[in-house]
Enzyme design. Structure first.
Site, PDB file in Angstrom:
ATOM      1  N   HIS A 257      43.268  38.875  42.120  1.00 39.33           N
ATOM      2  CA  HIS A 257      43.696  39.569  41.108  1.00 39.33           C
ATOM      3  C   HIS A 257      42.359  39.593  40.039  1.00 39.33           C
ATOM      4  O   HIS A 257      41.396  38.966  40.150  1.00 39.33           O
ATOM      5  CB  HIS A 257      44.709  39.009  40.208  1.00 39.33           C
ATOM      6  CG  HIS A 257      46.065  38.871  41.115  1.00 39.33           C
ATOM      7  ND1 HIS A 257      46.991  40.159  40.674  1.00 39.33           N
ATOM      8  CD2 HIS A 257      46.573  38.412  42.019  1.00 39.33           C
ATOM      9  CE1 HIS A 257      48.387  39.936  41.449  1.00 39.33           C
ATOM     10  NE2 HIS A 257      47.983  38.746  42.294  1.00 39.33           N
ATOM     11  N   GLU A 330      42.047  34.905  39.429  1.00 37.76           N
ATOM     12  CA  GLU A 330      41.859  35.930  38.578  1.00 37.76           C
ATOM     13  C   GLU A 330      40.540  36.147  37.904  1.00 37.76           C
ATOM     14  O   GLU A 330      39.819  35.148  37.422  1.00 37.76           O
ATOM     15  CB  GLU A 330      42.769  35.740  37.023  1.00 37.76           C
ATOM     16  CG  GLU A 330      44.295  35.564  37.575  1.00 37.76           C
ATOM     17  CD  GLU A 330      45.054  36.939  37.502  1.00 37.76           C
ATOM     18  OE1 GLU A 330      44.256  38.107  37.202  1.00 37.76           O
ATOM     19  OE2 GLU A 330      46.289  36.935  37.675  1.00 37.76           O
TER      20      GLU A 330
HETATM   21 ZN   LIG Z   1      47.053  41.069  38.919  1.00 37.46          ZN
END
Ligand SMILES: [Zn+2]
Length: 367
Positions: A257, A330
């Site tokens: 992500h 992330e």
């Molecule tokens: Zn995401």
């Protein structure tokens, strides 16, 4: 001067246009209210100081993001750099004097279908890889997966997926770094990992939303990473990948992500009932990645409540369903804080590098 966003991943609405600037609105996702991703081109005489105001920035999905954020610019769609960006609590403003007649502006370095297709074709030319279509998106686009590895013994099954959230292009850059390293037969970490595991990679599980210039949703307005508990016909992407995972099995899972708000990399793990061994492996991989990536900081604690036992999240669902280690990674939209003023270590090259380090870290933890 004119402004164009009528191309793949393009997103901007022009409200007012003069020779020296424009008032812009970021268009919300298809069938949904999320918005933050933008990508457009300015075509006009160079060497004119122009001001662009994003008038609805204050209502974007992650308002806190603007505090660290600087807009990305490119003259050739390959080399991207950041420019000073101001946010006053409602409007985001950039002033820029372009030195070319066509200039692209984006929320982050885009990753386009042609690039993915070139990578998939490179994969197909490798004897290590089988390319598969695991299903179709809401709008009928193929969902591509590559199966990497030719070990014949019972081997571990590692899954890597990216871009559930359409605008998080850094996730796909990272995935490219991981895939390309695995394709290198002379790389010792890749060779060691593929002697004990097969790696199943879906570089883009939300091709519709990505092409439409969405921030989060697929074409039907669904946030795919909240839909794993009971996926319905509005998210055929999740139905397809769950079916493939159940057929093949999962021993390790990495969900890639981008984080709008935080100016660092973080790696999180599920909050579900798991074996002690799975939890240990999760911590171990996080340590291995932190040793290799100076941009990593601890996972933010304030995410806790949304994460606990929420089987709508991919990492939770996979960990609970297969009792295996799982992670969410992330990467930042903003320039990493505290990393020096000049270098921006997390543009595309940094994302590729992070993906490459995932191969080393996985090789340490996969038995
Ligand atoms: Zn995401």
């Amino acid at each position: 001067m004119r402004i164009d966003a009528d191309f793949e991943c393009g997103n901007i609405i022009v409200q007012e246009l003069t020779d020296t600037g424009a008032i812009l609105f970021i268009r919300p996702d298809s069938e949904a209210e999320y918005f933050q991703w933008f990508y457009f081109r300015v075509i006009g005489v160079p060497d004119i100081a122009r001001t662009f105001k994003f008038a609805n920035a204050g209502e974007a999905s992650y308002v806190k993001a603007w505090q660290y954020y600087r807009v990305l610019v490119s003259y050739d769609e390959k080399n991207w750099f950041r420019i000073p960006t101001k946010y006053d609590g409602s409007t985001l403003t950039i002033k820029h004097t372009a030195v070319e007649s066509t200039t692209s502006y984006a929320f982050f370095v885009p990753y386009l279908t042609a690039q993915r297709e070139a990578l998939l074709q490179e994969c197909e030319s490798s004897l290590l890889v089988t390319r598969r279509n695991i299903g179709r998106s809401h709008l009928g686009k193929p969902l591509d997966m590559v199966e990497i590895g030719d070990a014949v013994h019972p081997v571990r099954k590692i899954w890597v997926i990216a871009r559930q959230h359409a605008g998080e292009s850094m996730a796909e850059w990272a995935t490219e770094g991981l895939i390309k390293r695995l394709l290198d037969p002379l790389d010792s970490a890749s060779h060691a990992l593929l002697s004990k595991a097969k790696v199943y990679v879906v570089p883009n599980i939300n091709p519709d939303g990505s092409a439409l210039g969405n921030l989060r949703a697929n074409a039907a307005g669904v946030d795919l990473n909240r839909s794993w508990a009971e996926p319905d016909d509005k998210c055929p992407e999740i139905v397809a990948i769950q079916k493939a995972m159940k057929e093949i099995g999962v021993d390790f899972f990495l969900d890639m992500h981008g984080d709008e708000e935080r100016p660092f990399i973080w790696v999180g793990h599920p909050d579900v009932n798991q074996s002690t061994k799975a939890k240990q492996i999760q911590h171990q991989l996080e340590q291995e990645l932190a040793e290799r990536n100076p941009e990593i900081r601890p996972a933010p604690k304030e995410l806790g409540e949304e994460v606990i036992d929420n089987l709508g999240l991919a990492s939770n669902w996979v960990a609970a369903t297969f009792n295996c280690p799982a992670w969410i990674t992330e990467l930042p939209f903003a320039k990493p804080a505290d990393m020096g003023d000049e270098a921006d270590s997390m543009l595309q090259e940094g994302c590729l590098r992070f993906g490459r380090t995932c191969v080393e870290a996985l090789n340490v933890v996969v038995d």
